[in-house]
Design an enzyme around this catalytic site. Sequence first.
Site, PDB file in Angstrom:
ATOM      1  N   TYR A   1       0.765  -1.189   0.025  1.00 33.20           N
ATOM      2  CA  TYR A   1      -0.286  -0.081  -0.039  1.00 33.20           C
ATOM      3  C   TYR A   1       0.706   1.479  -0.021  1.00 33.20           C
ATOM      4  O   TYR A   1       0.799   2.072  -1.045  1.00 33.20           O
ATOM      5  CB  TYR A   1      -1.025  -0.128   1.069  1.00 33.20           C
TER       6      TYR A   1
ATOM      7  N   HIS B   1      -7.580   0.820   1.916  1.00 32.25           N
ATOM      8  CA  HIS B   1      -7.617  -0.550   2.372  1.00 32.25           C
ATOM      9  C   HIS B   1      -6.307  -1.023   3.290  1.00 32.25           C
ATOM     10  O   HIS B   1      -6.238  -2.019   3.914  1.00 32.25           O
ATOM     11  CB  HIS B   1      -7.145  -1.236   0.999  1.00 32.25           C
TER      12      HIS B   1
HETATM   13  N1  COA Z   1     -15.129 -31.520   1.472  1.00 34.67           N
HETATM   14  C1  COA Z   1     -16.130 -31.039   1.865  1.00 34.67           C
HETATM   15  N2  COA Z   1     -16.325 -29.595   2.528  1.00 34.67           N
HETATM   16  C2  COA Z   1     -15.175 -28.789   2.123  1.00 34.67           C
HETATM   17  C3  COA Z   1     -13.940 -29.443   1.847  1.00 34.67           C
HETATM   18  C4  COA Z   1     -13.791 -30.638   1.339  1.00 34.67           C
HETATM   19  N3  COA Z   1     -12.843 -31.123   0.700  1.00 34.67           N
HETATM   20  N4  COA Z   1     -13.055 -28.492   1.867  1.00 34.67           N
HETATM   21  C5  COA Z   1     -13.360 -27.457   2.385  1.00 34.67           C
HETATM   22  N5  COA Z   1     -14.806 -27.776   2.804  1.00 34.67           N
HETATM   23  C6  COA Z   1     -15.846 -26.750   3.545  1.00 34.67           C
HETATM   24  C7  COA Z   1     -15.540 -25.880   4.560  1.00 34.67           C
HETATM   25  O1  COA Z   1     -15.439 -26.798   5.583  1.00 34.67           O
HETATM   26  C8  COA Z   1     -16.190 -24.880   4.734  1.00 34.67           C
HETATM   27  O2  COA Z   1     -17.399 -24.942   5.242  1.00 34.67           O
HETATM   28  P1  COA Z   1     -18.443 -24.045   5.887  1.00 34.67           P
HETATM   29  O3  COA Z   1     -18.813 -23.317   4.608  1.00 34.67           O
HETATM   30  O4  COA Z   1     -19.340 -24.652   6.549  1.00 34.67           O
HETATM   31  O5  COA Z   1     -17.501 -22.907   6.684  1.00 34.67           O
HETATM   32  C9  COA Z   1     -16.137 -24.612   3.262  1.00 34.67           C
HETATM   33  O6  COA Z   1     -15.885 -25.636   2.468  1.00 34.67           O
HETATM   34  C10 COA Z   1     -15.184 -23.456   2.868  1.00 34.67           C
HETATM   35  O7  COA Z   1     -13.953 -23.971   2.820  1.00 34.67           O
HETATM   36  P2  COA Z   1     -12.969 -23.553   1.697  1.00 34.67           P
HETATM   37  O8  COA Z   1     -13.552 -23.470   0.304  1.00 34.67           O
HETATM   38  O9  COA Z   1     -11.993 -24.538   1.569  1.00 34.67           O
HETATM   39  O10 COA Z   1     -12.485 -22.211   1.932  1.00 34.67           O
HETATM   40  P3  COA Z   1     -11.870 -21.578   3.181  1.00 34.67           P
HETATM   41  O11 COA Z   1     -13.192 -21.051   3.956  1.00 34.67           O
HETATM   42  O12 COA Z   1     -11.138 -22.352   4.091  1.00 34.67           O
HETATM   43  O13 COA Z   1     -11.129 -20.213   2.740  1.00 34.67           O
HETATM   44  C11 COA Z   1      -9.226 -19.018   2.079  1.00 34.67           C
HETATM   45  C12 COA Z   1      -9.931 -20.091   2.187  1.00 34.67           C
HETATM   46  C13 COA Z   1      -8.097 -19.019   1.430  1.00 34.67           C
HETATM   47  C14 COA Z   1     -10.196 -18.012   1.255  1.00 34.67           C
HETATM   48  C15 COA Z   1      -9.451 -18.328   3.525  1.00 34.67           C
HETATM   49  O14 COA Z   1      -8.599 -19.223   4.255  1.00 34.67           O
HETATM   50  C16 COA Z   1      -8.844 -16.912   3.708  1.00 34.67           C
HETATM   51  O15 COA Z   1      -7.618 -16.644   3.823  1.00 34.67           O
HETATM   52  N6  COA Z   1      -9.607 -16.142   3.765  1.00 34.67           N
HETATM   53  C17 COA Z   1      -9.427 -14.648   3.808  1.00 34.67           C
HETATM   54  C18 COA Z   1      -9.227 -14.155   2.405  1.00 34.67           C
HETATM   55  C19 COA Z   1      -9.128 -12.608   2.423  1.00 34.67           C
HETATM   56  O16 COA Z   1      -8.169 -12.042   3.305  1.00 34.67           O
HETATM   57  N7  COA Z   1     -10.112 -11.696   1.605  1.00 34.67           N
HETATM   58  C20 COA Z   1     -10.202 -10.493   1.797  1.00 34.67           C
HETATM   59  C21 COA Z   1      -9.055 -10.069   1.129  1.00 34.67           C
HETATM   60  S1  COA Z   1      -9.034  -7.936   1.211  1.00 34.67           S
END
Ligand code: COA
Length: 626
Positions: free
Chosen positions: A90, A328
């Site tokens: 940033y 941001h």
């Molecule tokens: N089988 C079935 N379900 C699964 C699965 C699998 N193999 N893998 C994941 N899931 C489920 C999870 O349990 C979770 O369930 P929920 O909806 O009940 O919580 C859901 O699917 C989502 O998981 P997933 O898609 O793997 O993603 P995540 O939530 O772990 O997100 C990132 C991954 C990288 C997006 C997250 O770790 C992150 O860092 N988020 C922040 C991003 C950010 O900063 N954004 C803003 C930037 S300004």
Amino acid sequence: MPIVEREPPKGRRESYVLPKVPVPPLKQTLDMYLTSIKHLVKEEQYQKTKSIVEKFGEPGGTGELLQEKLLEKSINTHNWVYDYWLDDMYLNQRLALPVNSNPAMVFPKQDFRDHKDSLKFAAHLITGVLEYKKHIDTRALPVDFSRGQLAGTPLCMKQYYRLFNTYRLPGLKRDTLVIHETGSTEQEHIIVACKNQFFVMDLVVKEKTLKEMDILSQLEKMVKMAENTEERQPPFGLLTSDGRTEWAQTRDVLIKDSVNRESLAVIEKCLCVVCLDDPSGMEVGDTSRALLMLHGGGHEKMGANRWYDKPMQFVVGEDGVCGTVCEHSPFEGIVLVACTEYLMKFMTGSPSKIGRATSVSELPAPRRLLWKTTPHIQGLLKASAERLQRLVRDLDMDVHKFEVYGKEFIKKQKMSPDAYIQVSLQLAFYRCNGRLVSTYESASIRRFHEGRVDNIRSATPETLAFVKAMTDEKTSLSDSEKIKRLWDAINAQTNSTIAAITGMGIDNHLLGLREISQEIHMEMPEIFTDETYVASNQFILSTSQVPTTVEMFCCYGPVVPNGYGCCYNPQADHLLFSVTSFHGSTETSSAVFIKALDEGLVEMRDLCKTSNKPQSNARMNLLTHK
Ligand code: COA
């Protein structure tokens, strides 16, 4: 040494311990770096990069020396990467904040019956902000815990404490993130923008905090004052939409005059900005609402009715277009979602108190901020307006709701929805461009003290093999080979995600090695001047998951001229994508990208349906999704 994350607030004893961001092993990062770029560059270039990287990593070499320095730094600081990252991401960036840096959150379209209705909404929103701020000041916000991959870990709450008390001050070479003490009495006002005029709303009058009906009455007075054309001030908010160096230069001119100096000081200390927008005249759809949040439609519309340096800026449009546009640097989208969801729930869940509470009697008239101009400053304003207009004309935006299925379908395949969506984005890009490119996906590292984000490099070799199977080799490969490649891609992506969120990402580490080399006055090591490193930091595809539980969505612009910004919001039965690019690039088109994404998602679903046997070997899948 672990850090106690929260100082126990007065009367409360909540605290927990968060580990420091680790410094990954040097060899691991260098190996991962080579793997991440091998398939993205020509063989000859790869061989050159490989020998540079090997030289850097050899025993007793530059890499080891820098790694040692980083390890020392990690012992002596709370978070070794925080400042490097903040500057790089940033504060050192010189591009204008709207579109290039500030993300926006678009609220559901409101149906205001009349102008008064929109002001009531704004007054209620401000009341919600004050409630939320109280939770922040008393450290009463519940601690967040990670969800999804490796769920259940407490997350660092620091970003919440920077929502309202920060300001990005422009600098000639580097901006500064100014942080006011939480709960400071200097910060007892908000700024209201209306018809490009800026008004101060003092929140405490005669030692009493304004009630909602007081806030409404002040807003009404401000609107009236803004309508008075005789007292109208020039649209100084435009200056904040300019390139950072240009704005810093202009600010240096402005502060020579005490009137301007005082107005700037008041804005720079406010809690938040609330922009009361006139109807834009645009047809109100998801895409146009997102555009109005990102750049205000330029100086002819609402682009000057903003102050882009302020991290929390709410927009309430008379035509029902509402949301926030945020500077941001103090926080990520996930924290913004938590705050705005609180506000949305507050707005719908707690009835407006207008007409019921006793008001502060004899409210003083609101103050309009005054500006002193000169012909030189007028010229600067004109130049800022033109540059904003160019940005407005250039932005190609498409907000798309993919309704064929959502994350529940993906979960049923025993795949990570996030990994699946990332693979679909790669497929779309390959379809449009016949190659994969360096990709950024933000990965939260809030499991660590003062953790912000690292990068998941989603253009993996496994994904390249999959996207080729769905395109170039479509007719020559069997479905079972395609599904195998899909699983390989999903597993590679899931494992990269786990590495990044557990502090083993490579981008922060490489950045740290690069920056510490400069701190110790070393000549820039070749690994960082190498064309591969430079290109791998040009994120043509810049992506981020910002999920919401309330109806709203996030969007942001591309980070390079020939790139895409893609923010997605996975919901149970649909996926929402906000795609941006620049018309100026002949290589991109948001509509074409969306079309390819749509087709790819349908084809991926069809492929999954041909086989229901999970072939996961991603760590998380083995652990929790057997
Ligand atoms: N089988 C079935 N379900 C699964 C699965 C699998 N193999 N893998 C994941 N899931 C489920 C999870 O349990 C979770 O369930 P929920 O909806 O009940 O919580 C859901 O699917 C989502 O998981 P997933 O898609 O793997 O993603 P995540 O939530 O772990 O997100 C990132 C991954 C990288 C997006 C997250 O770790 C992150 O860092 N988020 C922040 C991003 C950010 O900063 N954004 C803003 C930037 S300004």
